[in-house]
Design an enzyme around this catalytic site. Structure first.
Site, PDB file in Angstrom:
ATOM      1  N   HIS A 123      -8.324  -4.999   0.073  1.00 10.62           N
ATOM      2  CA  HIS A 123      -7.021  -4.353   0.222  1.00 10.62           C
ATOM      3  C   HIS A 123      -6.303  -4.830   1.484  1.00 10.62           C
ATOM      4  O   HIS A 123      -5.098  -5.082   1.469  1.00 10.62           O
ATOM      5  CB  HIS A 123      -7.221  -2.835   0.250  1.00 10.62           C
ATOM      6  CG  HIS A 123      -5.941  -2.078   0.366  1.00 10.62           C
ATOM      7  ND1 HIS A 123      -4.939  -2.165  -0.583  1.00 10.62           N
ATOM      8  CD2 HIS A 123      -5.465  -1.247   1.337  1.00 10.62           C
ATOM      9  CE1 HIS A 123      -3.920  -1.399  -0.213  1.00 10.62           C
ATOM     10  NE2 HIS A 123      -4.218  -0.843   0.949  1.00 10.62           N
ATOM     11  N   ASP A 162      -9.192  -6.519  -4.056  1.00 15.58           N
ATOM     12  CA  ASP A 162      -8.815  -5.170  -3.612  1.00 15.58           C
ATOM     13  C   ASP A 162      -9.543  -4.125  -4.463  1.00 15.58           C
ATOM     14  O   ASP A 162      -9.323  -4.038  -5.673  1.00 15.58           O
ATOM     15  CB  ASP A 162      -7.293  -5.022  -3.754  1.00 15.58           C
ATOM     16  CG  ASP A 162      -6.739  -3.748  -3.132  1.00 15.58           C
ATOM     17  OD1 ASP A 162      -7.500  -2.788  -2.950  1.00 15.58           O
ATOM     18  OD2 ASP A 162      -5.529  -3.720  -2.833  1.00 15.58           O
ATOM     19  N   SER A 168       0.833  -1.193   0.000  1.00 10.24           N
ATOM     20  CA  SER A 168       0.000   0.000   0.000  1.00 10.24           C
ATOM     21  C   SER A 168       0.877   1.257   0.000  1.00 10.24           C
ATOM     22  O   SER A 168       1.739   1.403  -0.860  1.00 10.24           O
ATOM     23  CB  SER A 168      -0.952  -0.058   1.211  1.00 10.24           C
ATOM     24  OG  SER A 168      -1.933   0.918   1.130  1.00 10.24           O
TER      25      SER A 168
HETATM   26  N1  LIG Z   1      -5.233  -1.088   7.063  1.00 10.89           N
HETATM   27  C1  LIG Z   1      -4.189  -0.329   6.457  1.00 10.89           C
HETATM   28  C2  LIG Z   1      -4.777   0.300   5.230  1.00 10.89           C
HETATM   29  C3  LIG Z   1      -3.875   1.124   4.401  1.00 10.89           C
HETATM   30  O1  LIG Z   1      -3.162   0.317   3.530  1.00 10.89           O
HETATM   31  C4  LIG Z   1      -3.651   0.694   7.420  1.00 10.89           C
HETATM   32  O2  LIG Z   1      -4.362   1.074   8.342  1.00 10.89           O
HETATM   33  O3  LIG Z   1      -2.496   1.110   7.274  1.00 10.89           O
END
Ligand SMILES: N[C@@H](CCO)C(=O)O
Ligand SMILES: CC(=O)SCCNC(=O)CCNC(=O)[C@H](O)C(C)(C)COP(=O)(O)OP(=O)(O)OC[C@H]1O[C@@H](n2cnc3c(N)ncnc32)[C@H](O)[C@@H]1OP(=O)(O)O
Length: 350
Positions: A318, A289, A135
């Protein structure tokens, strides 16, 4: 893991031209660097993550895991702008002796990576065996691999993209609208905008999961119910849970940094930028995702030279990159065992 703090005591110019008078990064390490420095694994964390990679990626990092302190030197730093020990909006501005709060400058993914790179140089690290991130962490890892094409021998990018999408920016903007709607957000105090942050995280959960995740985990058993649904209390709970470990300023800053992500900026476009990457690269997508759809990872894989693409099946959307440890470990193991890999150990010198 061993926690340390890197302090950069000089002015740090941001992509915007604004200056941070100094900054610090909190980072954690585990294991020892071997004789030829060829066992360094550098992890980059996602939006609300922190330097404790053995905690939040415990299925990949830890004793007997694919990345383990017996074999590897593991390092992860909390990003600039966050709130886990690195300089962020709640830090004291040395020029005013007051917290930055709303005066904290905008930062970009490139600024984050420039700060990480100064830490790397300070540690005397000239080559990285594997640079990995998911991410927002994947955005940093990609940016770093483009900036320093010969730094990392292996690059593993999970659930990330080469440029943040209009869809992703729209989700982030909607969350910032929620923060902005909190009347306390205009105030200068640590918990300004905290109710807005609850709403923001609740909105974000819809992009981290999907229809099927909620069907599977939040379906009510009681068919006669007309109120107090599980999905409602889940949204409330997730929003409130984040406020116990995060603040609205860092959330705002990091979501803006995510929006800024564009490997192609001033580099002749995305394709040209991706072609600069020299690392053996594995790109992993999660089939459900909706925030970073697999088309984005496939795009990366199309233009990076030495690349393999893996898609894992998960109902988690995701957030699959944070929970599907077995599938991720299996994919990464297969990547390292690929045949016909030339030995590519780079050394940038520091
Ligand atoms: N669950 C992840 C989402 C972002 O990629 C976070 O809180 O960092
Ligand atoms: C100091 C620290 O906490 S550091 C944490 C570092 N953070 C990170 O690394 C960020 C990345 N991590 C994440 O985003 C998340 O932790 C994830 C994606 C890995 C997992 O998400 P989780 O929220 O733990 O999982 P999930 O969505 O299954 O929700 C479980 C929680 O919701 C609660 N819950 C589930 N259903 C409901 C419901 N209907 N109503 C109310 N609460 C509910 C559970 O009781 C559980 O609570 P808990 O977290 O207090 O144990």
């Amino acid at each position: 893991m061993h926690t340390q703090v890197f302090t950069y005591q000089q002015e740090f110019e941001l992509e915007s031209g604004e200056i941070l008078p100094e900054f610090q990064l909190e980072y954690q390490t585990a294991g020892k660097i071997n004789e030829d420095g060829s066992n360094i694994i550098w992890a980059c964390h996602a939006l609300t993550g922190n330097a404790d990679v053995m905690d939040w990626w415990s299925g990949l990092f830890g004793d007997n895991k694919i990345f383990n302190p017996d074999e590897h030197f593991i390092i992860c730093a909390n990003v600039l702008g966050s709130c886990y020990g690195s300089t962020g909006p709640l830090s004291v501005n040395p020029r005013t002796n007051k917290p930055y709060y709303h005066s904290f400058p905008s930062i970009t993914i490139r600024d984050m990576v420039n700060a990480l790179d100064l830490l790397r140089v300070d540690l005397g690290i000239s080559k990285i065996h594997t640079l990995i991130g998911g991410s927002l962490g994947g955005q940093q890892a990609l940016e770093w691999a483009v900036k320093h094409p010969t730094l990392a021998e292996n690059l593993i990018i999970v659930a990330s993209n080469a440029k943040h999408s209009p869809w992703g920016i729209a989700f982030n903007e909607t969350q910032r609208i929620a923060i902005n709607a909190d009347p306390t957000w205009k105030e200068e105090r640590d918990d300004a905008g905290i109710n807005g942050l609850i709403a923001a995280r609740s909105i974000a959960m819809l992009s981290y999961r999907n229809y099927e995740t909620y069907e599977t985990t939040q379906m009510d058993d009681d068919e006669d119910k007309v109120n107090n649904f599980r999905a409602s209390s889940y949204q409330q709970y997730q929003g409130e849970k984040l406020t116990k470990r995060f603040n609205a300023y860092s959330y705002w800053t990091l979501s803006k940094a995510m929006d800024s992500h564009n490997l192609g900026r001033n580099r002749g476009g995305l394709k040209e930028a991706l072609k600069l990457i020299k690392s053996y690269t594995q790109v992993i997508g999660v089939n459900t995702d909706v925030l970073f759809p697999v088309s984005e990872q496939r795009f990366i894989a199309r233009y990076v030279e030495n690349v393999t693409y893996e898609e894992i099946n998960s109902t988690y959307g995701h957030d699959g990159f944070l929970v599907e440890f077995n599938k991720l470990a299996k994919a990464i193991d297969a990547f390292f065992k690929q045949k016909n890999r030339k030995k590519l150990i780079y050394d940038t010198g520091c």
